[in-house]
Each structure stands twice: as C-alpha cells, then as structure tokens.
Design an enzyme around this catalytic site. Structure first.
Site, PDB file in Angstrom:
ATOM      1  N   TYR A  40       0.908  -1.232   0.117  1.00 16.13           N
ATOM      2  CA  TYR A  40       0.030  -0.141   0.158  1.00 16.13           C
ATOM      3  C   TYR A  40       0.800   1.420  -0.072  1.00 16.13           C
ATOM      4  CZ  TYR A  40      -3.781   2.988   1.888  1.00 16.13           C
ATOM      5  OH  TYR A  40      -4.633   4.009   2.019  1.00 16.13           O
ATOM      6  N   LYS A  83       0.793   4.013  -2.570  1.00 18.29           N
ATOM      7  CA  LYS A  83       0.435   5.412  -2.432  1.00 18.29           C
ATOM      8  C   LYS A  83       1.401   6.511  -2.683  1.00 18.29           C
ATOM      9  CE  LYS A  83      -3.690   5.160  -1.395  1.00 18.29           C
ATOM     10  NZ  LYS A  83      -4.869   5.382  -2.276  1.00 18.29           N
TER      11      LYS A  83
HETATM   12  P1  NAD Z   1     -13.376   2.896   1.717  1.00 21.48           P
HETATM   13  O1  NAD Z   1     -13.316   1.533   1.801  1.00 21.48           O
HETATM   14  O2  NAD Z   1     -14.747   3.391   2.640  1.00 21.48           O
HETATM   15  O3  NAD Z   1     -13.663   3.406   0.394  1.00 21.48           O
HETATM   16  C1  NAD Z   1     -13.188   2.762  -0.939  1.00 21.48           C
HETATM   17  C2  NAD Z   1     -13.992   2.475  -1.895  1.00 21.48           C
HETATM   18  O4  NAD Z   1     -13.501   2.175  -2.990  1.00 21.48           O
HETATM   19  C3  NAD Z   1     -15.280   1.504  -1.493  1.00 21.48           C
HETATM   20  O5  NAD Z   1     -16.404   1.745  -1.667  1.00 21.48           O
HETATM   21  C4  NAD Z   1     -14.678   0.098  -2.562  1.00 21.48           C
HETATM   22  O6  NAD Z   1     -15.863  -0.698  -2.864  1.00 21.48           O
HETATM   23  C5  NAD Z   1     -14.294   0.876  -3.720  1.00 21.48           C
HETATM   24  N1  NAD Z   1     -13.282   0.090  -4.690  1.00 21.48           N
HETATM   25  C6  NAD Z   1     -12.446  -0.706  -4.119  1.00 21.48           C
HETATM   26  N2  NAD Z   1     -11.934  -1.152  -5.183  1.00 21.48           N
HETATM   27  C7  NAD Z   1     -12.424  -0.798  -6.503  1.00 21.48           C
HETATM   28  C8  NAD Z   1     -12.079  -0.822  -7.516  1.00 21.48           C
HETATM   29  N3  NAD Z   1     -11.117  -1.867  -8.122  1.00 21.48           N
HETATM   30  N4  NAD Z   1     -12.799  -0.018  -8.439  1.00 21.48           N
HETATM   31  C9  NAD Z   1     -13.856   0.745  -7.894  1.00 21.48           C
HETATM   32  N5  NAD Z   1     -13.993   0.944  -6.880  1.00 21.48           N
HETATM   33  C10 NAD Z   1     -13.349   0.242  -5.910  1.00 21.48           C
HETATM   34  O7  NAD Z   1     -12.113   3.653   2.129  1.00 21.48           O
HETATM   35  P2  NAD Z   1     -11.974   5.139   2.208  1.00 21.48           P
HETATM   36  O8  NAD Z   1     -11.235   5.502   3.586  1.00 21.48           O
HETATM   37  O9  NAD Z   1     -12.989   6.023   1.826  1.00 21.48           O
HETATM   38  O10 NAD Z   1     -10.816   5.391   1.236  1.00 21.48           O
HETATM   39  C11 NAD Z   1     -10.873   6.158   0.080  1.00 21.48           C
HETATM   40  C12 NAD Z   1      -9.279   6.446  -0.543  1.00 21.48           C
HETATM   41  O11 NAD Z   1      -8.533   7.205   0.529  1.00 21.48           O
HETATM   42  C13 NAD Z   1      -8.570   5.098  -0.760  1.00 21.48           C
HETATM   43  O12 NAD Z   1      -7.973   5.458  -1.827  1.00 21.48           O
HETATM   44  C14 NAD Z   1      -7.725   4.947   0.350  1.00 21.48           C
HETATM   45  O13 NAD Z   1      -6.477   4.402   0.330  1.00 21.48           O
HETATM   46  C15 NAD Z   1      -7.497   6.595   0.808  1.00 21.48           C
HETATM   47  N6  NAD Z   1      -6.839   6.797   2.348  1.00 21.48           N
HETATM   48  C16 NAD Z   1      -8.097   6.829   3.290  1.00 21.48           C
HETATM   49  C17 NAD Z   1      -7.486   7.026   4.313  1.00 21.48           C
HETATM   50  C18 NAD Z   1      -8.259   7.164   5.744  1.00 21.48           C
HETATM   51  O14 NAD Z   1      -8.122   7.602   6.699  1.00 21.48           O
HETATM   52  N7  NAD Z   1      -9.784   6.707   5.402  1.00 21.48           N
HETATM   53  C19 NAD Z   1      -6.173   7.604   4.546  1.00 21.48           C
HETATM   54  C20 NAD Z   1      -5.226   7.398   3.769  1.00 21.48           C
HETATM   55  C21 NAD Z   1      -5.905   7.338   2.251  1.00 21.48           C
END
Ligand code: NAD
Length: 307
Positions: free
Chosen positions: A165, A169
């Site tokens: 990851y 990232k």
């Molecule tokens: P989440 O799991 O709630 O949302 C991610 C969404 O992406 C899900 O609804 C999932 O079904 C969808 N998804 C997964 N694989 C997919 C694909 N191949 N094609 C289409 N859709 C797909 O997670 P989140 O926390 O809302 O994360 C959103 C983004 O932010 C991600 O890229 C994550 O890595 C990044 N991020 C989040 C955090 C955090 O604190 N939440 C921190 C750093 C980075």
C-alpha cells in the site's frame, strides 16, 4: 477565490470508489452543488473481494433524492475507460476526475505474497492511471480538467504491515507531479491528497474517540477548492487533510556535499564529510529534476571540489 458556496454547475465529476467512505462524501457534496456525478464503485470488500452494484446505487439514489444528478458505474478502476465512457454517454463530457477507489491488503513484509502486492498496485496505480488516461484526451481538447489523486501518510512515511500500500500510495505523488507538469498548459490541474478519515478502512485500527473527529465530510472542502475552476494556482501540490487540519507538504534537500569526481571520491571521503550530507541548516526545496542539474552546473562553474 470567493470563499462561500463554490458551485460546479454544468460540470461532470467522476468519483471512483464513491460507494462509501470518502468517495461517497465527495459524490454527495458535488451532487448538491450543481455537478453531474458519476458514482463509480465496484462494491468490493475493503480487501478487494467480491463486487456488488448496491454501493454505487445507494449513493446515486441519495443524490437524486436530494435533487441532484448522478449515474452509477460498477466497473473496477482497472477498466477506467469504461468509467469515463459512462460520463460521456450520460452527460456528454468530463471535467473533474477524483481518483479515490482503494483497498488494503495489510500483511507484514515477511509474509507478503505476490497476490497482495499485485492487487494493491493494480487497484491503486493502474486504476488511477487508467481513469486519468481515459479522461486526458477530453481534458486536453476542451483545455480544462481537474484531477485529484489519493495518496496516504503510509506512502509518504511508510507504515508497518503496508509495504504494498505504501509503495502504491507514494506512486500517486510522482504520478500527480508529472500530470501537473504535462497538463499545465491545457489548464489541467492535478493535485494529490493524503487524507485521514473514519471509514471501514480505518475503523479497525483507530479508537472510536479519534474516529469521531475524523469525519470524511471534513476532507471534502479541500478537494472542493482544488477541483474548482477558480483554482489555477495549486497544481502538483501534496496536501494532507483530515479532522479540520490541512497542510501542504514539499521536498526538502540538505545543503549537501559535492566532492570532486576523481580518484579521491571514495567512501572514506564521503564519511569524512557526512555531516554536510545530512545538514538541513540551509535547506533547498526542489520541485523538479532540473533543480539537481542546475545545482551541479553551478558548482562545476565555481570550480569547487568541496562546497
Ligand atoms: P472505503 O473502503 O470506505 O472506500 C473505498 C471504496 O473504493 C469502496 O467503496 C470500495 O468498494 C471501492 N473500490 C475498491 N476497489 C475498487 C475498484 N477496483 N474499482 C472501483 N471501486 C473500488 O475507504 P476510504 O477510507 O474512503 O478510502 C478512500 C481512499 O482514501 C482510498 O484510496 C484510500 O486508500 C485513501 N485513504 C484513506 C485514508 C483514511 O484515513 N480513510 C487514509 C489514507 C488514504
């Protein structure tokens, strides 16, 4: 930029992974501010298992019920061209791409399997690439486009159990920097965020009191500013955002050591002056590979063997 009520009327905004978490927060916000939204979600688990149309459908319904316009797309971001095609077929254009979809396959590096590595790089790196690549010709032709890519503190700083990851990232940063440079003359603005928010991704690793202060809705306003048509200044920026905090990050280079490239250039010679290599008392803030070349040229012109 006028601060109140930024609007996106007539604009078409694609949000990937918009069935939950941050993506849902972006999609519902832009739907309420005049944009036509493509709500993409594969509907998989946070580990990337399975798929379902429900996640995207629920968000589309919510946007429509609130009087907005939205359409669902259920493709994986690995097939980004189909997601952009949904925007073109339904709304005739694309103005903004928010590359947000993501999954986790956390495992210590000792136990990491090729599958853990491949799936993460496919969804995050190939996914962001495929969506942006499909949108790019439209952006160039209309001389307008806004891109958000999603990095993570795990990518910027490393994180135990997340080698796959983290790599994927940090790739978002290099990807964004290049898109920013190539897109600038076409008014295509690309920025990358490292968010932190309560979602199914974080709910098992953070205490509830902390999660309560990290609502996904609090990441949205920054993204709203960055993708707005009035943002022409922030391009290629790395911003961390969450819980009301927003900050910009940049590279810092130590003043450094330059040794003459001859027989005296040995490991021992480096060790003797190591303090200069790590001396940040007079830092530089490079923003492109040319900065390094310029630095070398200047030093050579000075004829110095040791600055
Ligand atoms: P989440 O799991 O709630 O949302 C991610 C969404 O992406 C899900 O609804 C999932 O079904 C969808 N998804 C997964 N694989 C997919 C694909 N191949 N094609 C289409 N859709 C797909 O997670 P989140 O926390 O809302 O994360 C959103 C983004 O932010 C991600 O890229 C994550 O890595 C990044 N991020 C989040 C955090 C955090 O604190 N939440 C921190 C750093 C980075």
């Amino acid at each position: 930029m006028a601060a109140d009520q930024l609007r996106y009327d007539g604009q078409v905004i694609v949000v990937t992974g918009a069935g939950g978490g941050l993506g849902k927060a972006y999609a519902t916000f832009f739907g309420s501010r005049g944009a036509k939204v493509v709500v993409n979600d594969l509907g998989s688990s946070f580990k990337g298992e399975g798929n379902s149309t429900k996640a995207a459908d629920v968000v589309v319904d919510e946007i429509k019920k609130a009087g907005g316009q939205a359409v669902a797309n259920y493709d994986s971001v690995e097939n980004g061209e189909k997601i952009i095609e949904t925007a073109i077929k339904n709304f005739g254009r694309i103005d903004v791409l928010i590359n947000n979809a993501g999954i986790l396959r956390d495992v210590s590096f000792k136990n990491m399997k090729d599958d853990d590595w491949d799936l993460i790089t496919k969804v995050h790196i190939k996914g962001a690439y495929k969506c942006a690549r499909a949108a790019w010709p439209y952006f160039r032709k209309q001389k307008y486009g806004r891109v958000i890519n999603t990095a993570s503190a795990a990518g910027l700083f490393g994180s135990f159990g997340q080698a796959n990851y983290s790599a994927a990232k940090l790739a978002q940063v290099g990807f964004t920097e290049t898109l920013a440079k190539e897109g600038a003359k076409y008014n295509i603005i690309s920025n990358v965020i490292a968010p932190i928010a309560a979602s199914r991704m974080t709910e098992t690793v953070m205490p509830p009191e902390m999660l309560a202060n990290l609502r996904p809705e609090w990441v949205v306003p920054l993204v709203a500013v960055l993708v707005h048509k009035n943002n022409t200044d922030e391009n290629g920026s790395i911003l961390e955002v969450g819980g009301g905090h927003i900050a910009k990050l940049r590279w810092q280079r130590s003043s450094g050591l330059l040794l003459k490239a001859d027989d005296s250039y040995t490991p021992g010679a480096i060790l003797k002056k190591w303090d200069k290599v790590v001396d940040f008392s007079e830092p530089q803030y490079p923003s492109g590979p040319n900065d390094f070349m310029t630095l070398l040229e200047e030093s050579m012109k000075m004829g110095s063997s040791d600055k």
